[in-house]
Design a protein around this motif. Structure first.
Motif, PDB file in Angstrom:
ATOM      1  N   GLU A 105       0.814  -1.221   0.000  1.00 50.82           N
ATOM      2  CA  GLU A 105       0.000   0.000   0.000  1.00 50.82           C
ATOM      3  C   GLU A 105       0.846   1.269   0.000  1.00 50.82           C
ATOM      4  N   ASN A 106       2.025   1.220   0.620  1.00 55.98           N
ATOM      5  CA  ASN A 106       2.886   2.404   0.702  1.00 55.98           C
ATOM      6  C   ASN A 106       4.081   2.330  -0.249  1.00 55.98           C
ATOM      7  N   ASP A 107       4.085   1.327  -1.126  1.00 54.18           N
ATOM      8  CA  ASP A 107       5.158   1.133  -2.095  1.00 54.18           C
ATOM      9  C   ASP A 107       6.536   1.132  -1.423  1.00 54.18           C
ATOM     10  N   LEU A 108       6.610   0.433  -0.296  1.00 50.18           N
ATOM     11  CA  LEU A 108       7.870   0.282   0.435  1.00 50.18           C
ATOM     12  C   LEU A 108       8.506  -1.051   0.062  1.00 50.18           C
ATOM     13  N   PRO A 109       9.752  -1.051  -0.373  1.00 52.93           N
ATOM     14  CA  PRO A 109      10.415  -2.338  -0.570  1.00 52.93           C
ATOM     15  C   PRO A 109      10.649  -3.012   0.779  1.00 52.93           C
ATOM     16  N   LEU A 110      10.546  -4.327   0.797  1.00 53.94           N
ATOM     17  CA  LEU A 110      10.721  -5.098   2.027  1.00 53.94           C
ATOM     18  C   LEU A 110      11.973  -5.951   1.910  1.00 53.94           C
ATOM     19  N   LEU A 111      12.843  -5.833   2.904  1.00 51.88           N
ATOM     20  CA  LEU A 111      14.003  -6.705   3.000  1.00 51.88           C
ATOM     21  C   LEU A 111      13.606  -7.846   3.926  1.00 51.88           C
ATOM     22  N   TYR A 112      13.579  -9.055   3.389  1.00 50.14           N
ATOM     23  CA  TYR A 112      13.105 -10.205   4.152  1.00 50.14           C
ATOM     24  C   TYR A 112      13.895 -11.439   3.763  1.00 50.14           C
ATOM     25  N   SER A 113      13.885 -12.429   4.651  1.00 50.22           N
ATOM     26  CA  SER A 113      14.436 -13.736   4.301  1.00 50.22           C
ATOM     27  C   SER A 113      13.425 -14.847   4.574  1.00 50.22           C
ATOM     28  N   ASP A 114      12.232 -14.467   4.922  1.00 49.12           N
ATOM     29  CA  ASP A 114      11.140 -15.405   5.215  1.00 49.12           C
ATOM     30  C   ASP A 114      10.391 -15.700   3.912  1.00 49.12           C
ATOM     31  N   ARG A 115      10.427 -16.945   3.474  1.00 48.87           N
ATOM     32  CA  ARG A 115       9.814 -17.321   2.195  1.00 48.87           C
ATOM     33  C   ARG A 115       8.309 -17.067   2.150  1.00 48.87           C
ATOM     34  N   ASP A 116       7.686 -16.836   3.302  1.00 45.53           N
ATOM     35  CA  ASP A 116       6.250 -16.563   3.324  1.00 45.53           C
ATOM     36  C   ASP A 116       5.886 -15.281   2.584  1.00 45.53           C
ATOM     37  N   PHE A 117       6.868 -14.414   2.349  1.00 43.33           N
ATOM     38  CA  PHE A 117       6.586 -13.178   1.614  1.00 43.33           C
ATOM     39  C   PHE A 117       6.627 -13.377   0.100  1.00 43.33           C
ATOM     40  N   ASP A 118       7.219 -14.473  -0.363  1.00 43.56           N
ATOM     41  CA  ASP A 118       7.369 -14.690  -1.806  1.00 43.56           C
ATOM     42  C   ASP A 118       6.041 -14.624  -2.577  1.00 43.56           C
ATOM     43  N   PRO A 119       4.945 -15.223  -2.090  1.00 45.18           N
ATOM     44  CA  PRO A 119       3.686 -15.112  -2.847  1.00 45.18           C
ATOM     45  C   PRO A 119       3.181 -13.670  -2.972  1.00 45.18           C
ATOM     46  N   PHE A 120       3.501 -12.842  -1.994  1.00 49.95           N
ATOM     47  CA  PHE A 120       3.090 -11.439  -2.070  1.00 49.95           C
ATOM     48  C   PHE A 120       3.860 -10.714  -3.170  1.00 49.95           C
ATOM     49  N   VAL A 121       5.126 -11.120  -3.371  1.00 49.24           N
ATOM     50  CA  VAL A 121       5.934 -10.559  -4.459  1.00 49.24           C
ATOM     51  C   VAL A 121       5.391 -11.064  -5.791  1.00 49.24           C
ATOM     52  N   THR A 122       5.200 -12.358  -5.891  1.00 50.74           N
ATOM     53  CA  THR A 122       4.798 -12.988  -7.146  1.00 50.74           C
ATOM     54  C   THR A 122       3.397 -12.573  -7.597  1.00 50.74           C
ATOM     55  N   HIS A 123       2.461 -12.486  -6.652  1.00 44.85           N
ATOM     56  CA  HIS A 123       1.063 -12.307  -7.040  1.00 44.85           C
ATOM     57  C   HIS A 123       0.435 -10.964  -6.685  1.00 44.85           C
ATOM     58  N   LEU A 124       1.025 -10.225  -5.742  1.00 45.70           N
ATOM     59  CA  LEU A 124       0.328  -9.023  -5.257  1.00 45.70           C
ATOM     60  C   LEU A 124       1.137  -7.736  -5.363  1.00 45.70           C
ATOM     61  N   GLY A 125       2.344  -7.804  -5.913  1.00 44.86           N
ATOM     62  CA  GLY A 125       3.094  -6.576  -6.159  1.00 44.86           C
ATOM     63  C   GLY A 125       4.006  -6.103  -5.053  1.00 44.86           C
ATOM     64  N   LEU A 126       4.232  -6.917  -4.039  1.00 38.77           N
ATOM     65  CA  LEU A 126       5.204  -6.551  -3.003  1.00 38.77           C
ATOM     66  C   LEU A 126       6.584  -6.434  -3.667  1.00 38.77           C
ATOM     67  N   ARG A 127       7.303  -5.377  -3.331  1.00 36.82           N
ATOM     68  CA  ARG A 127       8.655  -5.188  -3.877  1.00 36.82           C
ATOM     69  C   ARG A 127       9.683  -5.678  -2.882  1.00 36.82           C
ATOM     70  N   SER A 128      10.539  -6.582  -3.338  1.00 37.61           N
ATOM     71  CA  SER A 128      11.643  -7.034  -2.514  1.00 37.61           C
ATOM     72  C   SER A 128      12.744  -5.990  -2.576  1.00 37.61           C
ATOM     73  N   ALA A 129      13.435  -5.783  -1.455  1.00 35.01           N
ATOM     74  CA  ALA A 129      14.556  -4.835  -1.417  1.00 35.01           C
ATOM     75  C   ALA A 129      15.796  -5.412  -2.080  1.00 35.01           C
ATOM     76  N   LEU A 130      15.800  -6.718  -2.324  1.00 34.49           N
ATOM     77  CA  LEU A 130      16.898  -7.367  -3.037  1.00 34.49           C
ATOM     78  C   LEU A 130      16.458  -7.649  -4.470  1.00 34.49           C
ATOM     79  N   PRO A 131      17.387  -7.546  -5.404  1.00 30.84           N
ATOM     80  CA  PRO A 131      17.010  -7.836  -6.801  1.00 30.84           C
ATOM     81  C   PRO A 131      16.631  -9.293  -7.004  1.00 30.84           C
TER      82      PRO A 131
END
Length: 131
Positions: A105-131
């Motif tokens: 919602e705030n277009d903030l990149p997230l630095l994470y190592s928890d694989r639970d965030f991967d579906p949010f990147v793949t399907h909902l537009g979450l931006r990872s802080a790592l390429p």
């Protein structure tokens, strides 16, 4: 600004070298780093000694602290949970849904190592802080 998840902070404080904890170490000197209030709870509650707790608390509260939940985010997080569930993806932790949704919602990149965030990147537009 980059929001950093507890999964990275925990590795960072333990001295565990991961690509994410090393990225955090680099970001701390050159990039604005933020922590969510819920993430702050997750991280500091794990310290056993008062000295370590207080040191971590001082460091983390010197960062920008993002309020993670309000009515809008609560509803959007529930919608995101339901979207992933319809895709057959089980989200294991409500707090991760809230964190991902706040970042989306705030277009903030997230630095994470928890694989639970991967579906949010793949399907909902979450931006990872790592390429």
């Amino acid at each position: 600004m980059i929001l950093v998840d507890s999964s990275v902070w925990i590795d960072y404080f333990r001295g565990t070298a991961t690509p994410e904890s090393e990225a955090l170490d680099k970001f701390l000197g050159i990039e604005p780093v933020a922590i969510g209030d819920l993430i702050l709870v997750e991280v500091v509650q794990g310290f056993r000694s008062d000295a370590d707790f207080n040191q971590a608390k001082r460091l983390l509260t010197s960062l920008t602290i993002v309020d993670m939940v309000g009515q809008h985010i609560a509803i959007r997080a529930a919608e995101n949970f339901r979207k992933l569930r319809l895709l057959g993806i089980a989200v294991r932790k409500t707090v991760d849904t809230v964190i991902a949704t706040r970042c989306i919602e705030n277009d903030l990149p997230l630095l994470y190592s928890d694989r639970d965030f991967d579906p949010f990147v793949t399907h909902l537009g979450l931006r990872s802080a790592l390429p």
